[in-house]
Write a protein that holds these residues in place. Sequence first.
Motif, mmCIF file in Angstrom:
data_model
loop_
_atom_site.group_PDB
_atom_site.id
_atom_site.type_symbol
_atom_site.label_atom_id
_atom_site.label_comp_id
_atom_site.label_asym_id
_atom_site.label_seq_id
_atom_site.Cartn_x
_atom_site.Cartn_y
_atom_site.Cartn_z
ATOM 1 N N ASN B 77 0.752 -1.353 -0.103
ATOM 2 C CA ASN B 77 -0.154 0.372 -0.135
ATOM 3 C C ASN B 77 1.151 1.205 -0.474
ATOM 4 O O ASN B 77 0.963 2.295 -1.009
ATOM 5 C CB ASN B 77 -1.081 0.466 1.165
ATOM 6 C CG ASN B 77 -1.650 -1.311 1.236
ATOM 7 O OD1 ASN B 77 -1.438 -2.228 1.504
ATOM 8 N ND2 ASN B 77 -2.869 -1.002 0.878
ATOM 9 N N TRP B 78 1.886 0.918 1.165
ATOM 10 C CA TRP B 78 2.782 2.108 0.913
ATOM 11 C C TRP B 78 3.553 3.035 -0.404
ATOM 12 O O TRP B 78 3.735 3.958 -0.996
ATOM 13 C CB TRP B 78 3.840 2.040 1.886
ATOM 14 C CG TRP B 78 4.764 3.467 2.030
ATOM 15 C CD1 TRP B 78 4.435 4.639 3.725
ATOM 16 C CD2 TRP B 78 5.555 4.116 2.040
ATOM 17 N NE1 TRP B 78 5.328 5.044 3.232
ATOM 18 C CE2 TRP B 78 6.153 4.892 2.487
ATOM 19 C CE3 TRP B 78 6.215 3.506 1.124
ATOM 20 C CZ2 TRP B 78 6.970 5.755 2.208
ATOM 21 C CZ3 TRP B 78 7.329 4.129 0.299
ATOM 22 C CH2 TRP B 78 8.225 5.508 1.139
ATOM 23 N N VAL B 90 -4.089 -4.583 -4.351
ATOM 24 C CA VAL B 90 -3.107 -3.871 -3.683
ATOM 25 C C VAL B 90 -2.913 -5.164 -2.127
ATOM 26 O O VAL B 90 -3.650 -4.992 -1.527
ATOM 27 C CB VAL B 90 -3.387 -2.559 -2.989
ATOM 28 C CG1 VAL B 90 -1.285 -2.334 -2.273
ATOM 29 C CG2 VAL B 90 -2.766 -1.755 -3.943
ATOM 30 N N THR B 91 -1.692 -5.218 -2.055
ATOM 31 C CA THR B 91 -2.270 -6.925 -1.143
ATOM 32 C C THR B 91 -1.066 -7.340 -0.432
ATOM 33 O O THR B 91 0.392 -7.343 -1.053
ATOM 34 C CB THR B 91 -3.070 -8.065 -1.144
ATOM 35 O OG1 THR B 91 -3.177 -8.569 0.225
ATOM 36 C CG2 THR B 91 -2.543 -8.739 -2.162
#
Lengths: 134, 399
Positions: B77-78, B90-91
């Motif tokens: 995520n960042w 996103v994971t």
Amino acid sequence: MPVPDEVSAPFWEAAADGRLVLARCSRCETFVHPPEPVCPHCHHTDPRFAFEPAPTTGVVRSWTVIRQSFLPGFNVPFTLLDVALDGLDDLRLIGRLAPEGREPPEHIGEPVHVVFEVPAGGGPAVPSFVLSEP
Amino acid sequence: MTGFAARSKVAVVGCAQSPIVKHHDRPLGALAVDVAREAIADAGLTVADVDGFTTSALLPTAGDHPVVDGVSTVSANWLAANLGADPSYVTGFQGYGQLPGAVALAVNALMSGAADHVLVHRALHNPAGRYHGSAQQQARGAAQWTMPQGYFGPIAMIGLPTNEYFQRYGATREDLGAVVVEARKNGARLPWSHWHGSPLDLDEYLAAPLLADPICRFDCDRPVDGVAAFVLTTAERARDLPNRPVYVTAYAGAQPSRHRLPLHWPLDDIAEVGAATARQLWERSGLGADDVDLPQVYDGFSPFVWFWLEALGYCPVGEAHRFVSGGGIDSDVLGALPALSGGGALGSGRMHGVPQMLECYLQLAGRAGDRQREGARVGIACQASPHFGGAVMYSSEVM
Ligand SMILES: [Zn+2]
């Protein structure tokens, strides 16, 4: 030093008296170490572990001599043993070889028995192992 | 269970890696954004094309270190946010075998259509101070069963099964040293490696004091700062991109089956579950050990090399130490099994599965430069212990 909790308190109380007790699932009657929220053997979600006297003899499955400790309060070197308790095939304990300064085992399979030691840094007694005389 | 539908349907199409150093002079997140941009460009794409991000953000460390996203760890995520991407998937992977796990998530996202181009990254941080050290005096929860005895941290953890192996099968420090010497020989040839130009000889190895018998510091990979990123897409899309695609043939993940004390890895658990991990890989790929040219085994601790060689079936259980000492994995010997040709973790630095994946990618894409191994078609990138981690098989061809 260990901080007993709701589940583990009987283990540490017995250890203070020099007695080895282990968690036994009240559903499937299997000794489980360490106890978990769900019994790892029968997967019951309310295992109601009872701490019952456990065998105090076993055999060495492996060992390692710790020569650099990553924790405070431990004098090095000391030997850690991986022990299978007699009659509890799939259950292992890890404990120190007593007394301090004792040479490590020579072979896998050497018989040991449980003793209780107060660690150098203080705190409650913990189960350790002594090599049994043949 | 039905058949594995993803075989050869997804490909690695580009990559980038930062230098692997003891400490970078920039925040890990800034480095990760640069490496991600470089990998995307390498794949012939732009940030706008990348709509999937997977990683495993586990720092990880056994010591008392704060975890700060963008500084000591970099989550998917960042990275997506700081790249300025507009992602649809996103994971992060939560288990061990972090890189194979993150690759599997990427494959699944591409197979499902959740994303068209996925960036898989791994950012490793080496915190200041002792990596594993802890000032902890109180052992709560699971730690109460092992810490009061002085059983703590990964070096004690690997000491027990390694000595078990020594005692059962007659392995020696010379045998373990042979693993490390091979890794460092290969790592010394890699310009990006922490150990570039710095091979290790057996005498140096044997002179090192033991930390937890029979483990010495050379048996442990060196903590580093480093980032790697790979771009994956469908095999169909890969055809239109500049680099030769390297196909994901299959992936496998281990599931420890027995209840143990924290960090307790008896040798039989490693062998038993390791064999199951390998079986899953053979079943999903339709291939076997003999079809693999480049099994890049994991070596975060040197004995893992023996455990993987045996799990994958290159040696009978209890024989890997003799196999390695006899030159069985010498990358310079024609006909030997080049199991650490990519330098591994011992020869590159603690990049948690990146050296294995990178070697598979570079060799199978024909991008290994003067290290190129002619005729290499199939590789395996392993990570962690065979009973706790995972592996991904790659191929230069659709299998
Ligand atoms: Zn039960």
